[in-house]
Scaffold this active site. Structure first.
Site, PDB file in Angstrom:
ATOM      1  CG  HIS A   5      -0.430   0.192   2.535  1.00 36.90           C
ATOM      2  ND1 HIS A   5      -0.223   1.430   3.100  1.00 36.90           N
ATOM      3  CD2 HIS A   5      -0.026  -0.703   3.466  1.00 36.90           C
ATOM      4  CE1 HIS A   5       0.273   1.284   4.323  1.00 36.90           C
ATOM      5  NE2 HIS A   5       0.409  -0.006   4.571  1.00 36.90           N
ATOM      6  CD  GLU A  50      -3.105  -1.181   4.967  1.00 35.71           C
ATOM      7  OE1 GLU A  50      -3.067  -2.206   5.669  1.00 35.71           O
ATOM      8  OE2 GLU A  50      -2.761  -0.069   5.417  1.00 35.71           O
TER       9      GLU A  50
HETATM   10  N1  BES Z   1       1.243  -2.184   8.088  1.00 34.28           N
HETATM   11  C1  BES Z   1       0.066  -2.216   8.887  1.00 34.28           C
HETATM   12  C2  BES Z   1      -0.272  -3.613   9.334  1.00 34.28           C
HETATM   13  C3  BES Z   1       0.624  -4.234  10.361  1.00 34.28           C
HETATM   14  C4  BES Z   1       0.976  -3.560  11.496  1.00 34.28           C
HETATM   15  C5  BES Z   1       1.041  -5.524  10.192  1.00 34.28           C
HETATM   16  C6  BES Z   1       1.768  -4.174  12.442  1.00 34.28           C
HETATM   17  C7  BES Z   1       1.791  -6.155  11.141  1.00 34.28           C
HETATM   18  C8  BES Z   1       2.176  -5.460  12.269  1.00 34.28           C
HETATM   19  C9  BES Z   1      -1.111  -1.674   8.107  1.00 34.28           C
HETATM   20  O1  BES Z   1      -0.776  -0.564   7.319  1.00 34.28           O
HETATM   21  C10 BES Z   1      -2.176  -1.234   9.060  1.00 34.28           C
HETATM   22  O2  BES Z   1      -1.963  -0.314   9.786  1.00 34.28           O
HETATM   23  N2  BES Z   1      -3.324  -1.931   9.056  1.00 34.28           N
HETATM   24  C11 BES Z   1      -4.416  -1.616   9.915  1.00 34.28           C
HETATM   25  C12 BES Z   1      -5.618  -2.472   9.620  1.00 34.28           C
HETATM   26  C13 BES Z   1      -6.477  -1.980   8.478  1.00 34.28           C
HETATM   27  C14 BES Z   1      -7.652  -2.926   8.304  1.00 34.28           C
HETATM   28  C15 BES Z   1      -6.945  -0.572   8.650  1.00 34.28           C
HETATM   29  C16 BES Z   1      -4.066  -1.910  11.364  1.00 34.28           C
HETATM   30  O3  BES Z   1      -3.267  -2.829  11.617  1.00 34.28           O
HETATM   31  O4  BES Z   1      -4.616  -1.262  12.231  1.00 34.28           O
HETATM   32 ZN    ZN Z   2      -0.464   1.048   8.720  1.00 35.18          ZN
END
Ligand code: BES
Ligand code: ZN
Length: 401
Positions: free
Chosen positions: A209, A263
């Protein structure tokens, strides 16, 4: 579902042996329990128990068969639950319970979608030798210099345009390549898709993303450099593109690189793209998500394959790719515990996805989603992300047959 027994307390009571250590040769079985009892169960049974996967408040746990009567008793005592777990024939049977609402996800996890042979050394090794950490760090620096890359507002549009222009320049000498915006109707930031057209229309995707967010202040005006989350993933993808484009490599399958919009606000960009691909019956045989690649959390492990919302066979294949082509790089498994990135969008559509991640989750970069998500946190270089670029090249070329 095949056989699904509720392990009753009555059964447990009759089966409870005298207090004795669990025999070393005890058979492993799979159970599902409510996730709120998981920590307690883990603390009690320690190495005799392994959490496989958690979804919607239910956890699949691998446990020694001889521990079951004890578990049953303890669940009753501590959670006032009779039995409190279900016993399954095998892990597939347990997953059917977790995913019974969603056939596509079960399909995406357990199906074998491709030929996972590994034998293209003469092609791959020279390409991997071309990966340069300095290119990756330059891209991270550039992308994190935008005030933010939020999915709404000017900065998020400008950064998307920079990615499109950069990728376009990298493939300017290739007649088989095109770079396009994928426009979204609900917000301004477009996703970016680079296509390397192969002989076949089957598709392999390597992506991340492009957007960033400030978790406390949100919005289109706050500072969110997102160097690790996820300029690192886009920079890794960009270096893979450069190496592939500069080689004389002609793909069999069609290779697509993507930089998703939105994302951080619920996997919105990838959701639209994967839904469209499914509707158009595109045969995607593999998706690799690169989200956070440049922060080395633990020295024990370099790359951690997220087990949930991903395809088992492809995860093992990527591990084998690392062993073969990125020697010395140690990999293992972990889980997000929820659909933490865009791989979950593809998984939901029934496609095989993987999420190789930079660190164990409990050892992760704590600066993401803040104004402090800068490359300096990762030592000011991209040596960790380089391992992911090499892995990505190995993945693409071996899958492309
Ligand atoms: N890169 C993160 C996901 C992540 C964080 C993976 C820490 C492993 C460890 C991603 O950009 C993110 O922040 N995702 C959101 C979820 C999404 C459904 C909004 C999150 O983890 O809160
Ligand atoms: Zn994130």
């Amino acid at each position: 579902m095949k056989t699904l027994k509720t392990f009753s307390l009555a059964l447990a009571m009759t089966a409870i042996p005298a207090i004795s250590p669990i025999a070393q040769d005890s058979r492993a079985v799979y159970i599902t329990i409510d996730s709120d009892a998981l920590t307690f169960t883990e603390n009690t049974f320690k190495s005799r128990l392994e959490e496989i996967e958690t979804k919607d408040g239910i956890s699949i746990v691998k446990i020694d068969e001889e521990a079951l009567p004890w578990l049953s008793l303890l669940m009753h005592k501590n959670f006032n639950r009779c039995g409190g777990f279900m016993l399954h024939e095998d892990v597939q049977d347990a997953e059917e319970l977790l995913y019974s609402q969603d056939g596509a996800q079960l399909f995406a996890k357990n199906n074998t979608f491709a030929n996972y042979a590994i034998d293209q050394d003469s092609l791959i090794k020279p390409m991997i030798a071309e990966v340069k950490a300095d290119n990756i760090s330059a891209t991270i620096t550039k992308l994190s210099s935008f005030k933010n890359r939020y999915y709404k507002g000017e900065f998020g549009k400008q950064s998307a345009t920079w990615i499109k222009d950069t990728w376009t320049a990298l493939v300017k000498n290739r007649a088989d390549a095109k770079v396009e915006f994928f426009a979204h109707s609900q917000w301004d930031q477009p996703s970016v898709i680079l296509t390397l057209q192969g002989a076949s229309d089957d598709v392999i995707i390597v992506a991340g993303h492009q957007d960033s967010i400030n978790g406390s202040f949100g919005g289109a005006t706050s500072t969110a450099p997102g160097a690790d989350d996820n300029a690192s993933g886009i920079a890794t993808v960009t270096e893979i593109i450069r190496v592939l484009a500069d080689s004389s490599y002609q793909p069999q399958k069609t290779i697509k690189f993507m930089a998703y919009a939105a994302e951080e606000v619920g996997l919105l960009g990838s959701k639209e793209i994967s839904t469209q691909f499914k509707k158009n019956k595109v045969n995607v045989i593999g998706v690799m998500q690169l989200d956070m690649t440049n922060f080395q959390g633990t020295k024990e492990l370099d790359i951690v394959m997220m087990r949930d919302y991903t395809n088992d066979d492809q995860n093992n294949f990527i591990g084998a790719i690392i062993d073969r082509y990125v020697p010395g790089v140690k990999w293992g498994f972990d889980k997000c515990g929820y659909g933490c990135s865009d791989h979950a969008s593809w998984h939901a559509q029934g496609y095989p996805a993987s999420m190789p991640f930079e660190a164990r989750k409990n050892d992760m970069n704590r600066n993401i989603h803040t104004a402090r998500d800068l490359m300096s946190v990762s030592g000011g270089n991209a040596s960790h992300a380089s391992k992911f670029a090499k892995m990505g090249i190995g993945y693409l070329v071996e899958l492309d047959r």
